[in-house]
Design an enzyme around this catalytic site. Sequence first.
Site, PDB file in Angstrom:
ATOM      1  N   HIS A   1       0.802  -1.219   0.000  1.00 35.81           N
ATOM      2  CA  HIS A   1       0.000   0.000   0.000  1.00 35.81           C
ATOM      3  C   HIS A   1       0.836   1.270   0.000  1.00 35.81           C
ATOM      4  O   HIS A   1       0.409   2.295  -0.526  1.00 35.81           O
ATOM      5  CB  HIS A   1      -1.049  -0.043   1.099  1.00 35.81           C
ATOM      6  CG  HIS A   1      -2.144  -0.997   0.748  1.00 35.81           C
ATOM      7  ND1 HIS A   1      -2.172  -2.290   1.204  1.00 35.81           N
ATOM      8  CD2 HIS A   1      -3.194  -0.869  -0.109  1.00 35.81           C
ATOM      9  CE1 HIS A   1      -3.216  -2.902   0.677  1.00 35.81           C
ATOM     10  NE2 HIS A   1      -3.854  -2.068  -0.125  1.00 35.81           N
TER      11      HIS A   1
ATOM     12  N   GLU B   1     -11.301 -10.578  -5.708  1.00 34.86           N
ATOM     13  CA  GLU B   1      -9.848 -10.517  -5.471  1.00 34.86           C
ATOM     14  C   GLU B   1      -9.336 -11.754  -4.746  1.00 34.86           C
ATOM     15  O   GLU B   1      -8.161 -11.847  -4.414  1.00 34.86           O
ATOM     16  CB  GLU B   1      -9.472  -9.235  -4.716  1.00 34.86           C
ATOM     17  CG  GLU B   1     -10.274  -8.942  -3.473  1.00 34.86           C
ATOM     18  CD  GLU B   1      -9.913  -7.605  -2.837  1.00 34.86           C
ATOM     19  OE1 GLU B   1      -8.908  -6.990  -3.209  1.00 34.86           O
ATOM     20  OE2 GLU B   1     -10.665  -7.177  -1.936  1.00 34.86           O
TER      21      GLU B   1
ATOM     22  N   ASN C   1      -4.552  -6.720  -7.492  1.00 34.89           N
ATOM     23  CA  ASN C   1      -3.374  -6.790  -6.606  1.00 34.89           C
ATOM     24  C   ASN C   1      -3.489  -8.005  -5.695  1.00 34.89           C
ATOM     25  O   ASN C   1      -2.553  -8.781  -5.548  1.00 34.89           O
ATOM     26  CB  ASN C   1      -3.267  -5.536  -5.737  1.00 34.89           C
ATOM     27  CG  ASN C   1      -3.255  -4.266  -6.558  1.00 34.89           C
ATOM     28  OD1 ASN C   1      -2.873  -4.297  -7.717  1.00 34.89           O
ATOM     29  ND2 ASN C   1      -3.685  -3.158  -5.968  1.00 34.89           N
TER      30      ASN C   1
ATOM     31  N   CYS D   1      -9.733  -2.632 -10.797  1.00 35.08           N
ATOM     32  CA  CYS D   1      -9.185  -1.502 -10.032  1.00 35.08           C
ATOM     33  C   CYS D   1      -7.834  -1.780  -9.394  1.00 35.08           C
ATOM     34  O   CYS D   1      -7.355  -1.007  -8.589  1.00 35.08           O
ATOM     35  CB  CYS D   1     -10.183  -1.037  -8.975  1.00 35.08           C
ATOM     36  SG  CYS D   1     -10.522  -2.289  -7.730  1.00 35.08           S
TER      37      CYS D   1
HETATM   38  C1  PEP Z   1      -6.641  -4.852  -5.190  1.00 33.79           C
HETATM   39  O1  PEP Z   1      -6.466  -5.754  -4.363  1.00 33.79           O
HETATM   40  O2  PEP Z   1      -6.333  -4.952  -6.384  1.00 33.79           O
HETATM   41  C2  PEP Z   1      -7.226  -3.561  -4.781  1.00 33.79           C
HETATM   42  C3  PEP Z   1      -7.562  -2.663  -5.675  1.00 33.79           C
HETATM   43  O3  PEP Z   1      -7.368  -3.300  -3.468  1.00 33.79           O
HETATM   44  P1  PEP Z   1      -6.152  -2.999  -2.478  1.00 33.79           P
HETATM   45  O4  PEP Z   1      -4.938  -2.686  -3.295  1.00 33.79           O
HETATM   46  O5  PEP Z   1      -6.573  -1.853  -1.633  1.00 33.79           O
HETATM   47  O6  PEP Z   1      -6.014  -4.276  -1.702  1.00 33.79           O
HETATM   48 MG    MG Z   2      -7.403  -5.715  -2.449  1.00 30.12          MG
END
Ligand code: PEP
Ligand code: MG
Length: 590
Positions: free
Chosen positions: A197, A439, A462, A510
């Site tokens: 993050h 995810e 991600n 996303c």
């Molecule tokens: C992801 O996991 O791709 C996502 C967009 O959420 P985060 O990066 O906040 O886990």
């Molecule tokens: Mg995520």
Amino acid sequence: MHKGIAISPGIVVGVAYRVDLVFGSTEPQKLDDPEQVPVEIARFDRAVVQSAAELEAVVTKVAQQLGKSEADIFKGHLQIVNDQTLLAKVRTLIQTQQLTALSALQLVLQGYAATFARIEHDYFRERMADVRDVISRIGSHLTLQSPLAHAAEHHSAASGEEPVILVAQEILPSQAMSLGNLPIAGIVTETGGGTSHAAILARSRGIPAVSGVVGITDDVRSGDLMVVDGREGLVIIRPDREMTAAYRKLQREFFDLKDRLVLNRDQPAESSDGAHVELLANINNLADAQAACKVGATGVGLFRTEYLFLTHQDVPDEEEQYQYYRQIIEDSPNRTVAIRTLDLGGDKTVPYLGRRNEANPFMGWRSIRLSFEHPRLFERQIRAILRAGRHGKVSMLFPMITTLEELHQVNKMVEEARRNLRREGIPFGEDVKTGVMVEVPAAAVCIDAILRETDFISIGSNDLIQFLVAADRDNAKVAHLCEPLSPAIFRVLHMVFQACQQTGTPVTLCGEMAGQPRSVLTLFGMGLRRFSMSPAFIPTIKALLASVTTAQAERFAHQVLQLKTSEEIRSYLTARLREISSTLEVLDSA
Ligand code: PEP
Ligand code: MG
């Protein structure tokens, strides 16, 4: 020259600034004049009193909002802030060594850390985290902002014309947030993967960054000139004249290109044959919402609400959340926002929800799992989002959904929240849609069942990638496996897109790959039309799409699905990208 992982593209030449995790500065600061000692001690005592008063209030609020056992953590913090041995140690250091209160606190913290490190017991390690929290709270009363932000600001003022490059062991998401809009031009860390993050935050601000640079904190001194190449993942310490000049030229070209690209902000996002694409922004706070407007995003595809919690003194109540979400909506492009419920845990923790030493935090007690265990907290967040839903085109996204049972449970909770608001006569957005973050591989595999019970989905690539390849996204050692350009990930995504096409369910992607040119070429070719990314990438992706036809991209996607290795996919797509646009290639990570 050091090689690390390219986590945010761009090139910068600047002055290194080594930072400590809690305090910012790594060098102890002396008082200018011994006469200042009593003043400094009084200033320290005042910061302690303020911290204690703040903690008293936090105990009350957390007990009301979450429960007594959660408040106990802050009762523990109160004991630490009132610990006379600790306080005396700080005062003695100010007195005997004429240190600033902040530096004295830092030395005391280092002493405790050394003692605690010798104890092999989880309980004590967690207590160390509490000591660090309290000391950093006192520190922020001394500096009137986070000590890290204070140090960075101070240093950039002192470094004059040269941009500042932060060099750290690691940067935590909450600290990265506290850096706000400070003039930081580059980030280099020893740990952390490409989708950690902290990396995402660097990217969202368009700051070139490299992680996984082992030994950098030993090799670099504050004040050293250095180069950060966030495209190739290179860091050069004390470059010679020729190298400096060459990289300064690249830096200028990179920024010129970015400045030129952003001029496309008012143009529609479409391929060269006119296929329309929705380019949305991932945001973490108000500044990101404003950045999203500036680059021409048409909405927010992912608002990570946990950052409100991470940067809040205590737990935000329903009203505070409502007001904040409302402001985010009002500041976002077209007042269109997908608000994601809390995704804490993993690398994002707040003390009041307990700090567990888990062997695998990303696969552990995080995200929706944690929300289910705090139903009152979860319910208040759902209510706040529904209420804010009146002020725009708002949807609600649930992270880390793994089973259908979980989806049933959230759907039930949303229905209940709607019923309660209606009964209480509190206005809310009747048309707030709900969506599932896909995810976890289990959700991707059972996508047909999920699609029957959700309005839309958003793919969190991600997490999906890290779980598919069983490689921690935060661990630089296995970063080579967390690779979006891989056969496994494209096959899974293709399967999910096809399921969505069959049911006509809107789908957004996303994760970070939504802002990476080579991935986007393939995803667009597979039929994806909604991409959500860090605002900094929108101009690039818009320019990329404008230079490709749908048929071309379909051909690329078809070919990618035939390839067997990541290496083949990478070289195939690199060649296609180069044919389409050699300038855009500069904006992708290696
Ligand atoms: C992801 O996991 O791709 C996502 C967009 O959420 P985060 O990066 O906040 O886990
Ligand atoms: Mg995520």
